[in-house]
Write a protein that holds these residues in place. Structure first.
Motif, PDB file in Angstrom:
ATOM      1  N   LYS A   9       0.811  -1.206   0.000  1.00 42.84           N
ATOM      2  CA  LYS A   9       0.000   0.000   0.000  1.00 42.84           C
ATOM      3  C   LYS A   9       0.852   1.267   0.000  1.00 42.84           C
ATOM      4  N   SER A  10       2.049   1.199   0.540  1.00 45.56           N
ATOM      5  CA  SER A  10       2.880   2.400   0.647  1.00 45.56           C
ATOM      6  C   SER A  10       3.166   3.037  -0.710  1.00 45.56           C
ATOM      7  N   ASP A  11       3.046   2.271  -1.785  1.00 45.74           N
ATOM      8  CA  ASP A  11       3.283   2.798  -3.125  1.00 45.74           C
ATOM      9  C   ASP A  11       2.019   3.306  -3.814  1.00 45.74           C
ATOM     10  N   TYR A  12       0.885   3.199  -3.160  1.00 40.38           N
ATOM     11  CA  TYR A  12      -0.390   3.511  -3.814  1.00 40.38           C
ATOM     12  C   TYR A  12      -1.312   4.289  -2.897  1.00 40.38           C
ATOM     13  N   GLU A  13      -2.227   5.023  -3.521  1.00 37.39           N
ATOM     14  CA  GLU A  13      -3.312   5.636  -2.771  1.00 37.39           C
ATOM     15  C   GLU A  13      -4.319   4.536  -2.469  1.00 37.39           C
ATOM     16  N   GLY A  14      -5.190   4.796  -1.531  1.00 39.81           N
ATOM     17  CA  GLY A  14      -6.211   3.813  -1.220  1.00 39.81           C
ATOM     18  C   GLY A  14      -6.216   3.488   0.263  1.00 39.81           C
ATOM     19  N   GLU A  15      -7.071   2.549   0.604  1.00 41.48           N
ATOM     20  CA  GLU A  15      -7.255   2.193   2.002  1.00 41.48           C
ATOM     21  C   GLU A  15      -6.760   0.776   2.256  1.00 41.48           C
ATOM     22  N   LEU A  16      -6.356   0.556   3.505  1.00 37.53           N
ATOM     23  CA  LEU A  16      -5.925  -0.762   3.941  1.00 37.53           C
ATOM     24  C   LEU A  16      -6.946  -1.290   4.948  1.00 37.53           C
ATOM     25  N   HIS A  17      -7.505  -2.449   4.645  1.00 35.53           N
ATOM     26  CA  HIS A  17      -8.509  -3.093   5.502  1.00 35.53           C
ATOM     27  C   HIS A  17      -7.955  -4.428   5.988  1.00 35.53           C
ATOM     28  N   VAL A  18      -8.261  -4.765   7.232  1.00 32.76           N
ATOM     29  CA  VAL A  18      -7.905  -6.073   7.778  1.00 32.76           C
ATOM     30  C   VAL A  18      -9.200  -6.688   8.298  1.00 32.76           C
ATOM     31  N   ILE A  19      -9.421  -7.974   7.960  1.00 36.55           N
ATOM     32  CA  ILE A  19     -10.673  -8.619   8.343  1.00 36.55           C
ATOM     33  C   ILE A  19     -10.416 -10.022   8.893  1.00 36.55           C
ATOM     34  N   HIS A  20     -11.184 -10.345   9.912  1.00 42.64           N
ATOM     35  CA  HIS A  20     -11.226 -11.711  10.442  1.00 42.64           C
ATOM     36  C   HIS A  20     -12.701 -12.084  10.512  1.00 42.64           C
ATOM     37  N   VAL A  21     -13.048 -13.193   9.881  1.00 44.77           N
ATOM     38  CA  VAL A  21     -14.433 -13.658   9.918  1.00 44.77           C
ATOM     39  C   VAL A  21     -14.475 -14.931  10.760  1.00 44.77           C
ATOM     40  N   ALA A  22     -15.297 -14.895  11.790  1.00 45.74           N
ATOM     41  CA  ALA A  22     -15.442 -16.037  12.689  1.00 45.74           C
ATOM     42  C   ALA A  22     -16.833 -16.640  12.527  1.00 45.74           C
ATOM     43  N   LYS A  23     -16.895 -17.950  12.527  1.00 50.73           N
ATOM     44  CA  LYS A  23     -18.199 -18.612  12.469  1.00 50.73           C
ATOM     45  C   LYS A  23     -18.972 -18.286  13.740  1.00 50.73           C
ATOM     46  N   ASN A  24     -20.278 -18.252  13.629  1.00 54.10           N
ATOM     47  CA  ASN A  24     -21.131 -17.875  14.753  1.00 54.10           C
ATOM     48  C   ASN A  24     -20.897 -18.700  16.007  1.00 54.10           C
ATOM     49  N   GLU A  25     -20.620 -19.986  15.855  1.00 54.65           N
ATOM     50  CA  GLU A  25     -20.456 -20.831  17.038  1.00 54.65           C
ATOM     51  C   GLU A  25     -19.064 -20.752  17.657  1.00 54.65           C
ATOM     52  N   TRP A  26     -18.099 -20.112  16.968  1.00 55.65           N
ATOM     53  CA  TRP A  26     -16.755 -19.990  17.520  1.00 55.65           C
ATOM     54  C   TRP A  26     -16.764 -19.022  18.697  1.00 55.65           C
ATOM     55  N   LYS A  27     -16.175 -19.425  19.780  1.00 54.91           N
ATOM     56  CA  LYS A  27     -16.103 -18.582  20.971  1.00 54.91           C
ATOM     57  C   LYS A  27     -14.659 -18.147  21.201  1.00 54.91           C
ATOM     58  N   PHE A  28     -14.122 -17.438  20.209  1.00 54.71           N
ATOM     59  CA  PHE A  28     -12.707 -17.065  20.267  1.00 54.71           C
ATOM     60  C   PHE A  28     -12.387 -16.104  21.396  1.00 54.71           C
ATOM     61  N   LEU A  29     -13.338 -15.293  21.832  1.00 57.78           N
ATOM     62  CA  LEU A  29     -13.045 -14.356  22.913  1.00 57.78           C
ATOM     63  C   LEU A  29     -12.974 -15.057  24.260  1.00 57.78           C
ATOM     64  N   ASP A  30     -13.542 -16.271  24.366  1.00 54.95           N
ATOM     65  CA  ASP A  30     -13.418 -17.064  25.585  1.00 54.95           C
ATOM     66  C   ASP A  30     -12.064 -17.757  25.661  1.00 54.95           C
ATOM     67  N   ASN A  31     -11.393 -17.856  24.542  1.00 54.03           N
ATOM     68  CA  ASN A  31     -10.080 -18.476  24.480  1.00 54.03           C
ATOM     69  C   ASN A  31      -9.040 -17.371  24.662  1.00 54.03           C
ATOM     70  N   VAL A  32      -8.344 -17.397  25.780  1.00 55.36           N
ATOM     71  CA  VAL A  32      -7.406 -16.324  26.117  1.00 55.36           C
ATOM     72  C   VAL A  32      -6.346 -16.143  25.040  1.00 55.36           C
ATOM     73  N   LYS A  33      -5.780 -17.239  24.555  1.00 54.22           N
ATOM     74  CA  LYS A  33      -4.716 -17.157  23.557  1.00 54.22           C
ATOM     75  C   LYS A  33      -5.209 -16.510  22.266  1.00 54.22           C
ATOM     76  N   GLU A  34      -6.382 -16.915  21.792  1.00 53.77           N
ATOM     77  CA  GLU A  34      -6.928 -16.349  20.557  1.00 53.77           C
ATOM     78  C   GLU A  34      -7.354 -14.899  20.763  1.00 53.77           C
ATOM     79  N   GLY A  35      -7.920 -14.589  21.914  1.00 52.08           N
ATOM     80  CA  GLY A  35      -8.290 -13.210  22.220  1.00 52.08           C
ATOM     81  C   GLY A  35      -7.082 -12.296  22.257  1.00 52.08           C
ATOM     82  N   GLU A  36      -6.000 -12.780  22.867  1.00 45.59           N
ATOM     83  CA  GLU A  36      -4.758 -12.004  22.913  1.00 45.59           C
ATOM     84  C   GLU A  36      -4.191 -11.806  21.511  1.00 45.59           C
ATOM     85  N   ALA A  37      -4.287 -12.841  20.681  1.00 43.81           N
ATOM     86  CA  ALA A  37      -3.779 -12.735  19.311  1.00 43.81           C
ATOM     87  C   ALA A  37      -4.552 -11.682  18.531  1.00 43.81           C
ATOM     88  N   LEU A  38      -5.883 -11.678  18.645  1.00 41.91           N
ATOM     89  CA  LEU A  38      -6.682 -10.673  17.935  1.00 41.91           C
ATOM     90  C   LEU A  38      -6.387  -9.276  18.456  1.00 41.91           C
TER      91      LEU A  38
END
Length: 127
Positions: free
Chosen positions: A30-59
């Motif tokens: 992106k540093s060479d171009y105009e525009g926006e930088l987006h970062v996305i993580h899509v989690a399935k509805n049943e995933w409880k990643f915020l209850d998992n300390v390691k995954e929550g810390e990673a996010l």
């Protein structure tokens, strides 16, 4: 080099700290171009990643990395991850996607192949 000077870039991440390399690679592109930088993580509805300390810390870590390069990290919930990413690409006029190598061996289940088959005029960079 790329054909136009505007690149809206999307980085698709998982809840692993190693995804920092994807975010940093996208920031370099992106540093060479105009525009926006987006970062996305899509989690399935049943995933409880915020209850998992390691995954929550990673996010949380990846959120900070995203901010440091001028991007926002969006965490979305959906049972159809690929469709959600495709919708995000269309809604945000994304024309460049950065992804990590897929570990899925079967072509019909491969995330990258599915993206490639469903988007046009979008370049995919596999890191």
């Amino acid at each position: 080099m790329y054909l136009n000077s505007k690149r809206n870039i999307l980085v698709c991440i998982t809840q692993q700290k190693t995804c920092e390399r994807l975010i940093r690679e996208a920031a370099n592109i992106k540093s060479d171009y105009e525009g926006e930088l987006h970062v996305i993580h899509v989690a399935k509805n049943e995933w409880k990643f915020l209850d998992n300390v390691k995954e929550g810390e990673a996010l949380e870590y990846l959120f900070k990395v995203s901010k440091s390069v001028g991007a926002n990290l969006s965490v979305l919930r959906s049972d159809d991850i690929v469709e959600t990413i495709l919708d995000y690409i269309k809604e945000n006029d994304i024309n460049f996607v950065v992804v990590g190598k897929s570990k899925e061996m079967h072509k019909e289940n491969n995330f990258i192949k599915t993206l490639e088959n469903n988007i046009s005029n979008v370049e995919i960079c596999i890191v």
